[in-house]
Write an enzyme that holds these catalytic residues in place. Structure first.
Site, PDB file in Angstrom:
ATOM      1  N   HIS A  39      11.420  27.385  33.037  1.00  0.00           N
ATOM      2  CA  HIS A  39      10.604  28.624  33.655  1.00  0.00           C
ATOM      3  C   HIS A  39      11.194  29.654  34.009  1.00  0.00           C
ATOM      4  CE1 HIS A  39       7.822  30.781  35.935  1.00  0.00           C
ATOM      5  NE2 HIS A  39       7.018  30.626  34.804  1.00  0.00           N
ATOM      6  N   CYS A  94      49.923  40.836  18.980  1.00  0.00           N
ATOM      7  CA  CYS A  94      49.058  40.477  19.970  1.00  0.00           C
ATOM      8  C   CYS A  94      49.534  41.216  21.277  1.00  0.00           C
ATOM      9  CB  CYS A  94      49.095  39.167  20.271  1.00  0.00           C
ATOM     10  SG  CYS A  94      48.140  38.084  18.637  1.00  0.00           S
TER      11      CYS A  94
END
Length: 805
Positions: A429, A760
């Site tokens: 909830h 990279c």
């Protein structure tokens, strides 16, 4: 009876209703009827039942005179005044509970219940669920606002439960929510769903979504699971297991369970047999808490059903319709059932044109951590609320800290700067409402109410992946908003460097061409934590503390090496799924010996080296008898990702491969584990980070499918500079002519040999002239950290346009 003449107007069976009947039976019951009628023939199991109608509810209010009495009570309602809200809500509920149902209505309910019980030959247990007629509208989530009653048996108990459901239409949170949404109390009616009870009290249950609730990633099913009846998962009373399944390859027959996390599952809700209540909570035995609540087969069945349900509703509505579902497994029969389904109302409504990213500028002392809900950051003074009787103490802008929330708390939740709970998972909830309100929430901290104190200034950060952190103090942070407009992609691919699987789903929304470097080391360090040889040779471990820690980490595994395989496969699988079907290039482990030694149990298996940077690392480890068996675990994990999960967009990359002969020997070991270059489209790349990789590029191209330039190591080894030495650090320069000549040679040889080549590193984003040099040389891809991808993509596009003119 005045307005109602026939029983069919009072009660309707699930096979008589569908999604078009929301005005009559509410969203929840209309959905149950739709699934029972349309999806049961396709194998999705829905327990049978019936629903009372909105007309029956309205007739009850009219005949009993309740409609006028309720109007009088609510005439001076002030939903912003918690005292006033409580008083008015209590008065209305008492009026309803003390009123008698019309005879025809009672008879219709009891007759339907008897028919439902015929198959068993005795009164059956049923679940009694509320379904408001305004429920589950596209812009609203009525998460748990009305009541559900489980293990209801007998006509008297059923009638009482129905009356209580009607009364729950006027709980404080339901009244407050309708005022906020502009719904007229008298325009809302309530239908009661009565459904055959699934005996999950002696089985398992949970919640699932057909998308990722945090990022909105549409291609995953998220499943939560715990022991016993499902109310504990919904209410956040337990920290459940969490599983992710990838939908695209599930649909093609693979078994793509991307992630399995064990929750603490301390309690379970069961029948209160012989007691005074319908249900009760009891402790879960310690051993069961450390085990997964459901099997892989059950996880995959639930995920398939989630796809079927989503597909059905999407077709019905004419647009994509992600779903929020509750499921249960019967402990007697072993059968799975869907017991509720409704459209997801938060991520599915979010605009995908703007990416909002929160960044802390620094960190502070960590007080507590748990599961992150959302990706925002909030801060304020702590207010610890032990129970609902103290809600009036809460002040706007405070950080709400409590054990768990339920719908009674919603009037104050919307005033909070952030929410922290001891219990609950990311479908409880507190999580659902925080997500709807756009609040950062951290659930399942276990000790939040113990470690946080009233008035304490804290920062609640959900911006660091799956783990949410409460920091001491008000830390500075930034909010970056990026427009994700459709730009033309440059010829040069702009890919990402990624390490953390928990960030993959959200980062996939940044325009990109895939992942050029997925770092395995992060997953091993943070998700596995154990040296692979310590798992393979657990019985020979000399460090007793390491043995204890490994026992704790692998509690759900009798086969300890399989823990390494599964966790590594899950981490890589999350990244590969996030960017599927784009290429994801995964580098095999590239720890140095001192870094391997720092893993749990690692010191026993690692040599002490003077210069680990140039020592026993990369390819040299993979075929060496000291590490080969551990490398086979890495290979098994990658085979699982590609073959079992179906994520064939994964390419593998070998780091620090000094010689061509080493490359051959590594591939022999990989082939022994079923990773054969070319089989099932497998491509194997090599890092180009040693001068020998450039000098022997033609020979390397004969045995590898591509190259990825590691600019840091290549610069270091080309210039002979220790990048960790501050004395000579000024010499380290990726733009040095010698380094550029080396990179140029590598690119040209790769292109001549018909091999792909990328780079990279941050150099191309930090230095525009380096990016332009790479584009001029015709490099295939540039891989960057996510924060540099957008700006570098724009810059590269401009460079390509300029160079072509």
């Amino acid at each position: 009876m005045s307005a109602i003449a026939s029983a069919v107007d009072l009660v309707r069976w699930f096979d008589q209703i569908g999604i078009d009947d929301v005005p009559s039976v509410g969203g929840k019951n209309a959905s149950l009827g739709e699934m029972y009628r349309e999806l049961t023939p396709d194998g999705v199991q829905i327990p049978n039942g019936f629903a009372t109608t909105a007309a029956a509810y309205r007739n009850f209010l009219q005949v009993s005179g309740l409609d006028e009495k309720i109007s009088q009570v609510l005439a001076d309602l002030d939903s912003g005044d918690i005292g006033n809200l409580r008083q008015r809500g209590h008065q209305v509920r008492e009026l309803i509970l003390s009123a008698e149902f019309p005879r025809e209505f009672k008879d219709a309910i009891c007759k339907a219940y008897r028919e439902l019980s015929l198959e068993r030959g005795e009164p059956i247990d049923v679940a009694v669920r509320s379904s408001a007629t305004a429920e589950d509208l596209p812009d609203a989530s009525f998460a748990g606002q009305q009541e559900t009653y489980l293990n209801v048996r007998g006509e008297t108990a059923l009638l009482d439960a129905c009356r209580r459901c009607f009364a729950s239409l006027f709980t404080d949170r339901a009244i407050s929510y309708r005022v906020d949404k502009g719904f007229d109390h008298h325009q809302i009616a309530l239908s009661v769903g009565v459904q055959v009870m699934v005996r999950s009290d002696i089985g398992t249950s949970g919640v699932m979504f057909s998308l990722d609730t945090e990022s909105g990633f549409r291609d995953a099913v998220l499943i939560n699971a715990a022991y016993g009846l499902g109310e504990n998962v919904v209410q956040g009373a337990v920290n459940p297991d969490e599983y992710y399944v990838f939908k695209p390859t599930l649909r093609t027959g693979s078994r793509p369970i991307l992630k399995k996390s064990v929750g603490t599952k301390e309690i379970k809700m069961v029948y209160d047999i012989g007691g005074s209540k319908l249900t009760k909570n009891i402790p879960v035995p310690a051993k069961e808490r450390t085990q997964f609540a459901v099997s892989d087969d059950d996880i995959l069945t639930l995920a398939r059903w989630a796809c079927q349900i989503e597909d059905h509703y999407s077709e019905k509505k004419g647009h994509p319709c992600p779903m929020d579902m509750e499921w249960a497994k019967d402990g007697n029969t072993g059968q799975l059932f869907i017991v509720q389904a409704r459209p997801e109302t938060v991520q599915s409504q979010r605009s995908m044109l703007t990416l909002e990213t929160y960044h802390l500028r620094g960190t502070g002392p960590v007080i507590v951590s748990g599961g992150a809900v959302g990706s925002r950051i909030g801060q304020g003074k702590v207010r610890v609320i032990a129970d609902a009787s103290r809600l009036a103490e809460f002040q706007e802008g405070e950080v709400l800290v409590t054990e768990k929330t339920d719908p009674d708390w919603e009037p104050i939740m919307k005033k909070a700067a952030g929410i922290v709970t001891d219990r609950g998972g990311r479908t409880c909830h507190a999580a659902i409402v925080s997500r709807e309100l756009g609040l950062p929430a951290i659930v399942g901290t276990l000790r939040g109410t113990e470690l946080l104190h009233d008035g304490q200034e804290v920062t609640v950060s959900c911006a660091e992946g799956d783990s949410g952190v409460v920091y001491d103090g008000l830390l500075p942070f930034d909010v970056e908003k990026t427009q994700l407009d459709e730009r033309k992609r440059p010829r040069t691919k702009v890919m990402m460097i990624l390490a953390n699987p928990d960030e993959a789903f959200s980062l996939s929304f940044i325009p990109n061409d895939g992942v050029g470097l997925a770092r395995m080391e992060f997953i091993i360090n943070n998700h596995i934590k154990v040296h692979p040889l310590a798992l393979l040779k657990f019985d020979q471990l000399e460090d007793s503390a390491a043995r204890t820690e490994i026992e704790r980490l692998t509690a759900a595994y009798s086969d300890k090496p399989q823990f390494f395989v599964d966790r590594l496969a899950e981490g890589v699988g999350m990244i590969a799924a996030a960017f599927y079907p784009k290429d994801v290039i995964v580098r095999m482990s590239d720890f140095k010996t001192n870094e391997y030694a720092n893993l749990v149990g690692g010191r026993q298996f690692e040599p002490i080296e003077e210069n680990p940077m140039l020592g026993f690392r990369g390819a040299s480890r993979y075929y060496n008898e000291r590490y080969r068996d551990a490398f086979t675990l890495e290979c098994r994990a990658m085979k699982k990702v590609r073959d079992e999960m179906g994520l064939t967009n994964v390419k593998l990359m070998i780091p620090f491969c000094r010689t061509v002969e080493e490359g051959k020997r590594v591939q022999e070991v990989m082939a022994g584990q079923g990773l054969v270059r070319g089989d099932n489209g497998l491509e194997i790349y090599v890092m180009c980070e040693i001068p020998s990789n450039v000098i022997q590029a033609e020979a390397f191209a004969e045995i590898f499918d591509g190259f990825s330039i590691g600019s840091n190591d290549l610069t270091q080894l080309t210039l002979g500079v220790d990048r960790d030495s501050e004395i000579v650090a000024h010499i380290f320069n990726e733009r040095d002519p010698a380094v550029l000549a080396t990179i140029e040679s590598a690119i040209q040889t790769a292109k001549r040999m018909g091999r792909k080549i990328g780079i990279c590193g941050q150099g191309p984003s930090d230095y525009p002239e380096l990016a332009e040099f790479l584009v001029e040389q015709g490099i295939d891809s540039i891989s960057l950290n996510p924060d540099a991808v957008l700006k570098t993509t724009i810059r590269i596009g401009e460079m390509e346009d300029r160079l072509s003119n």
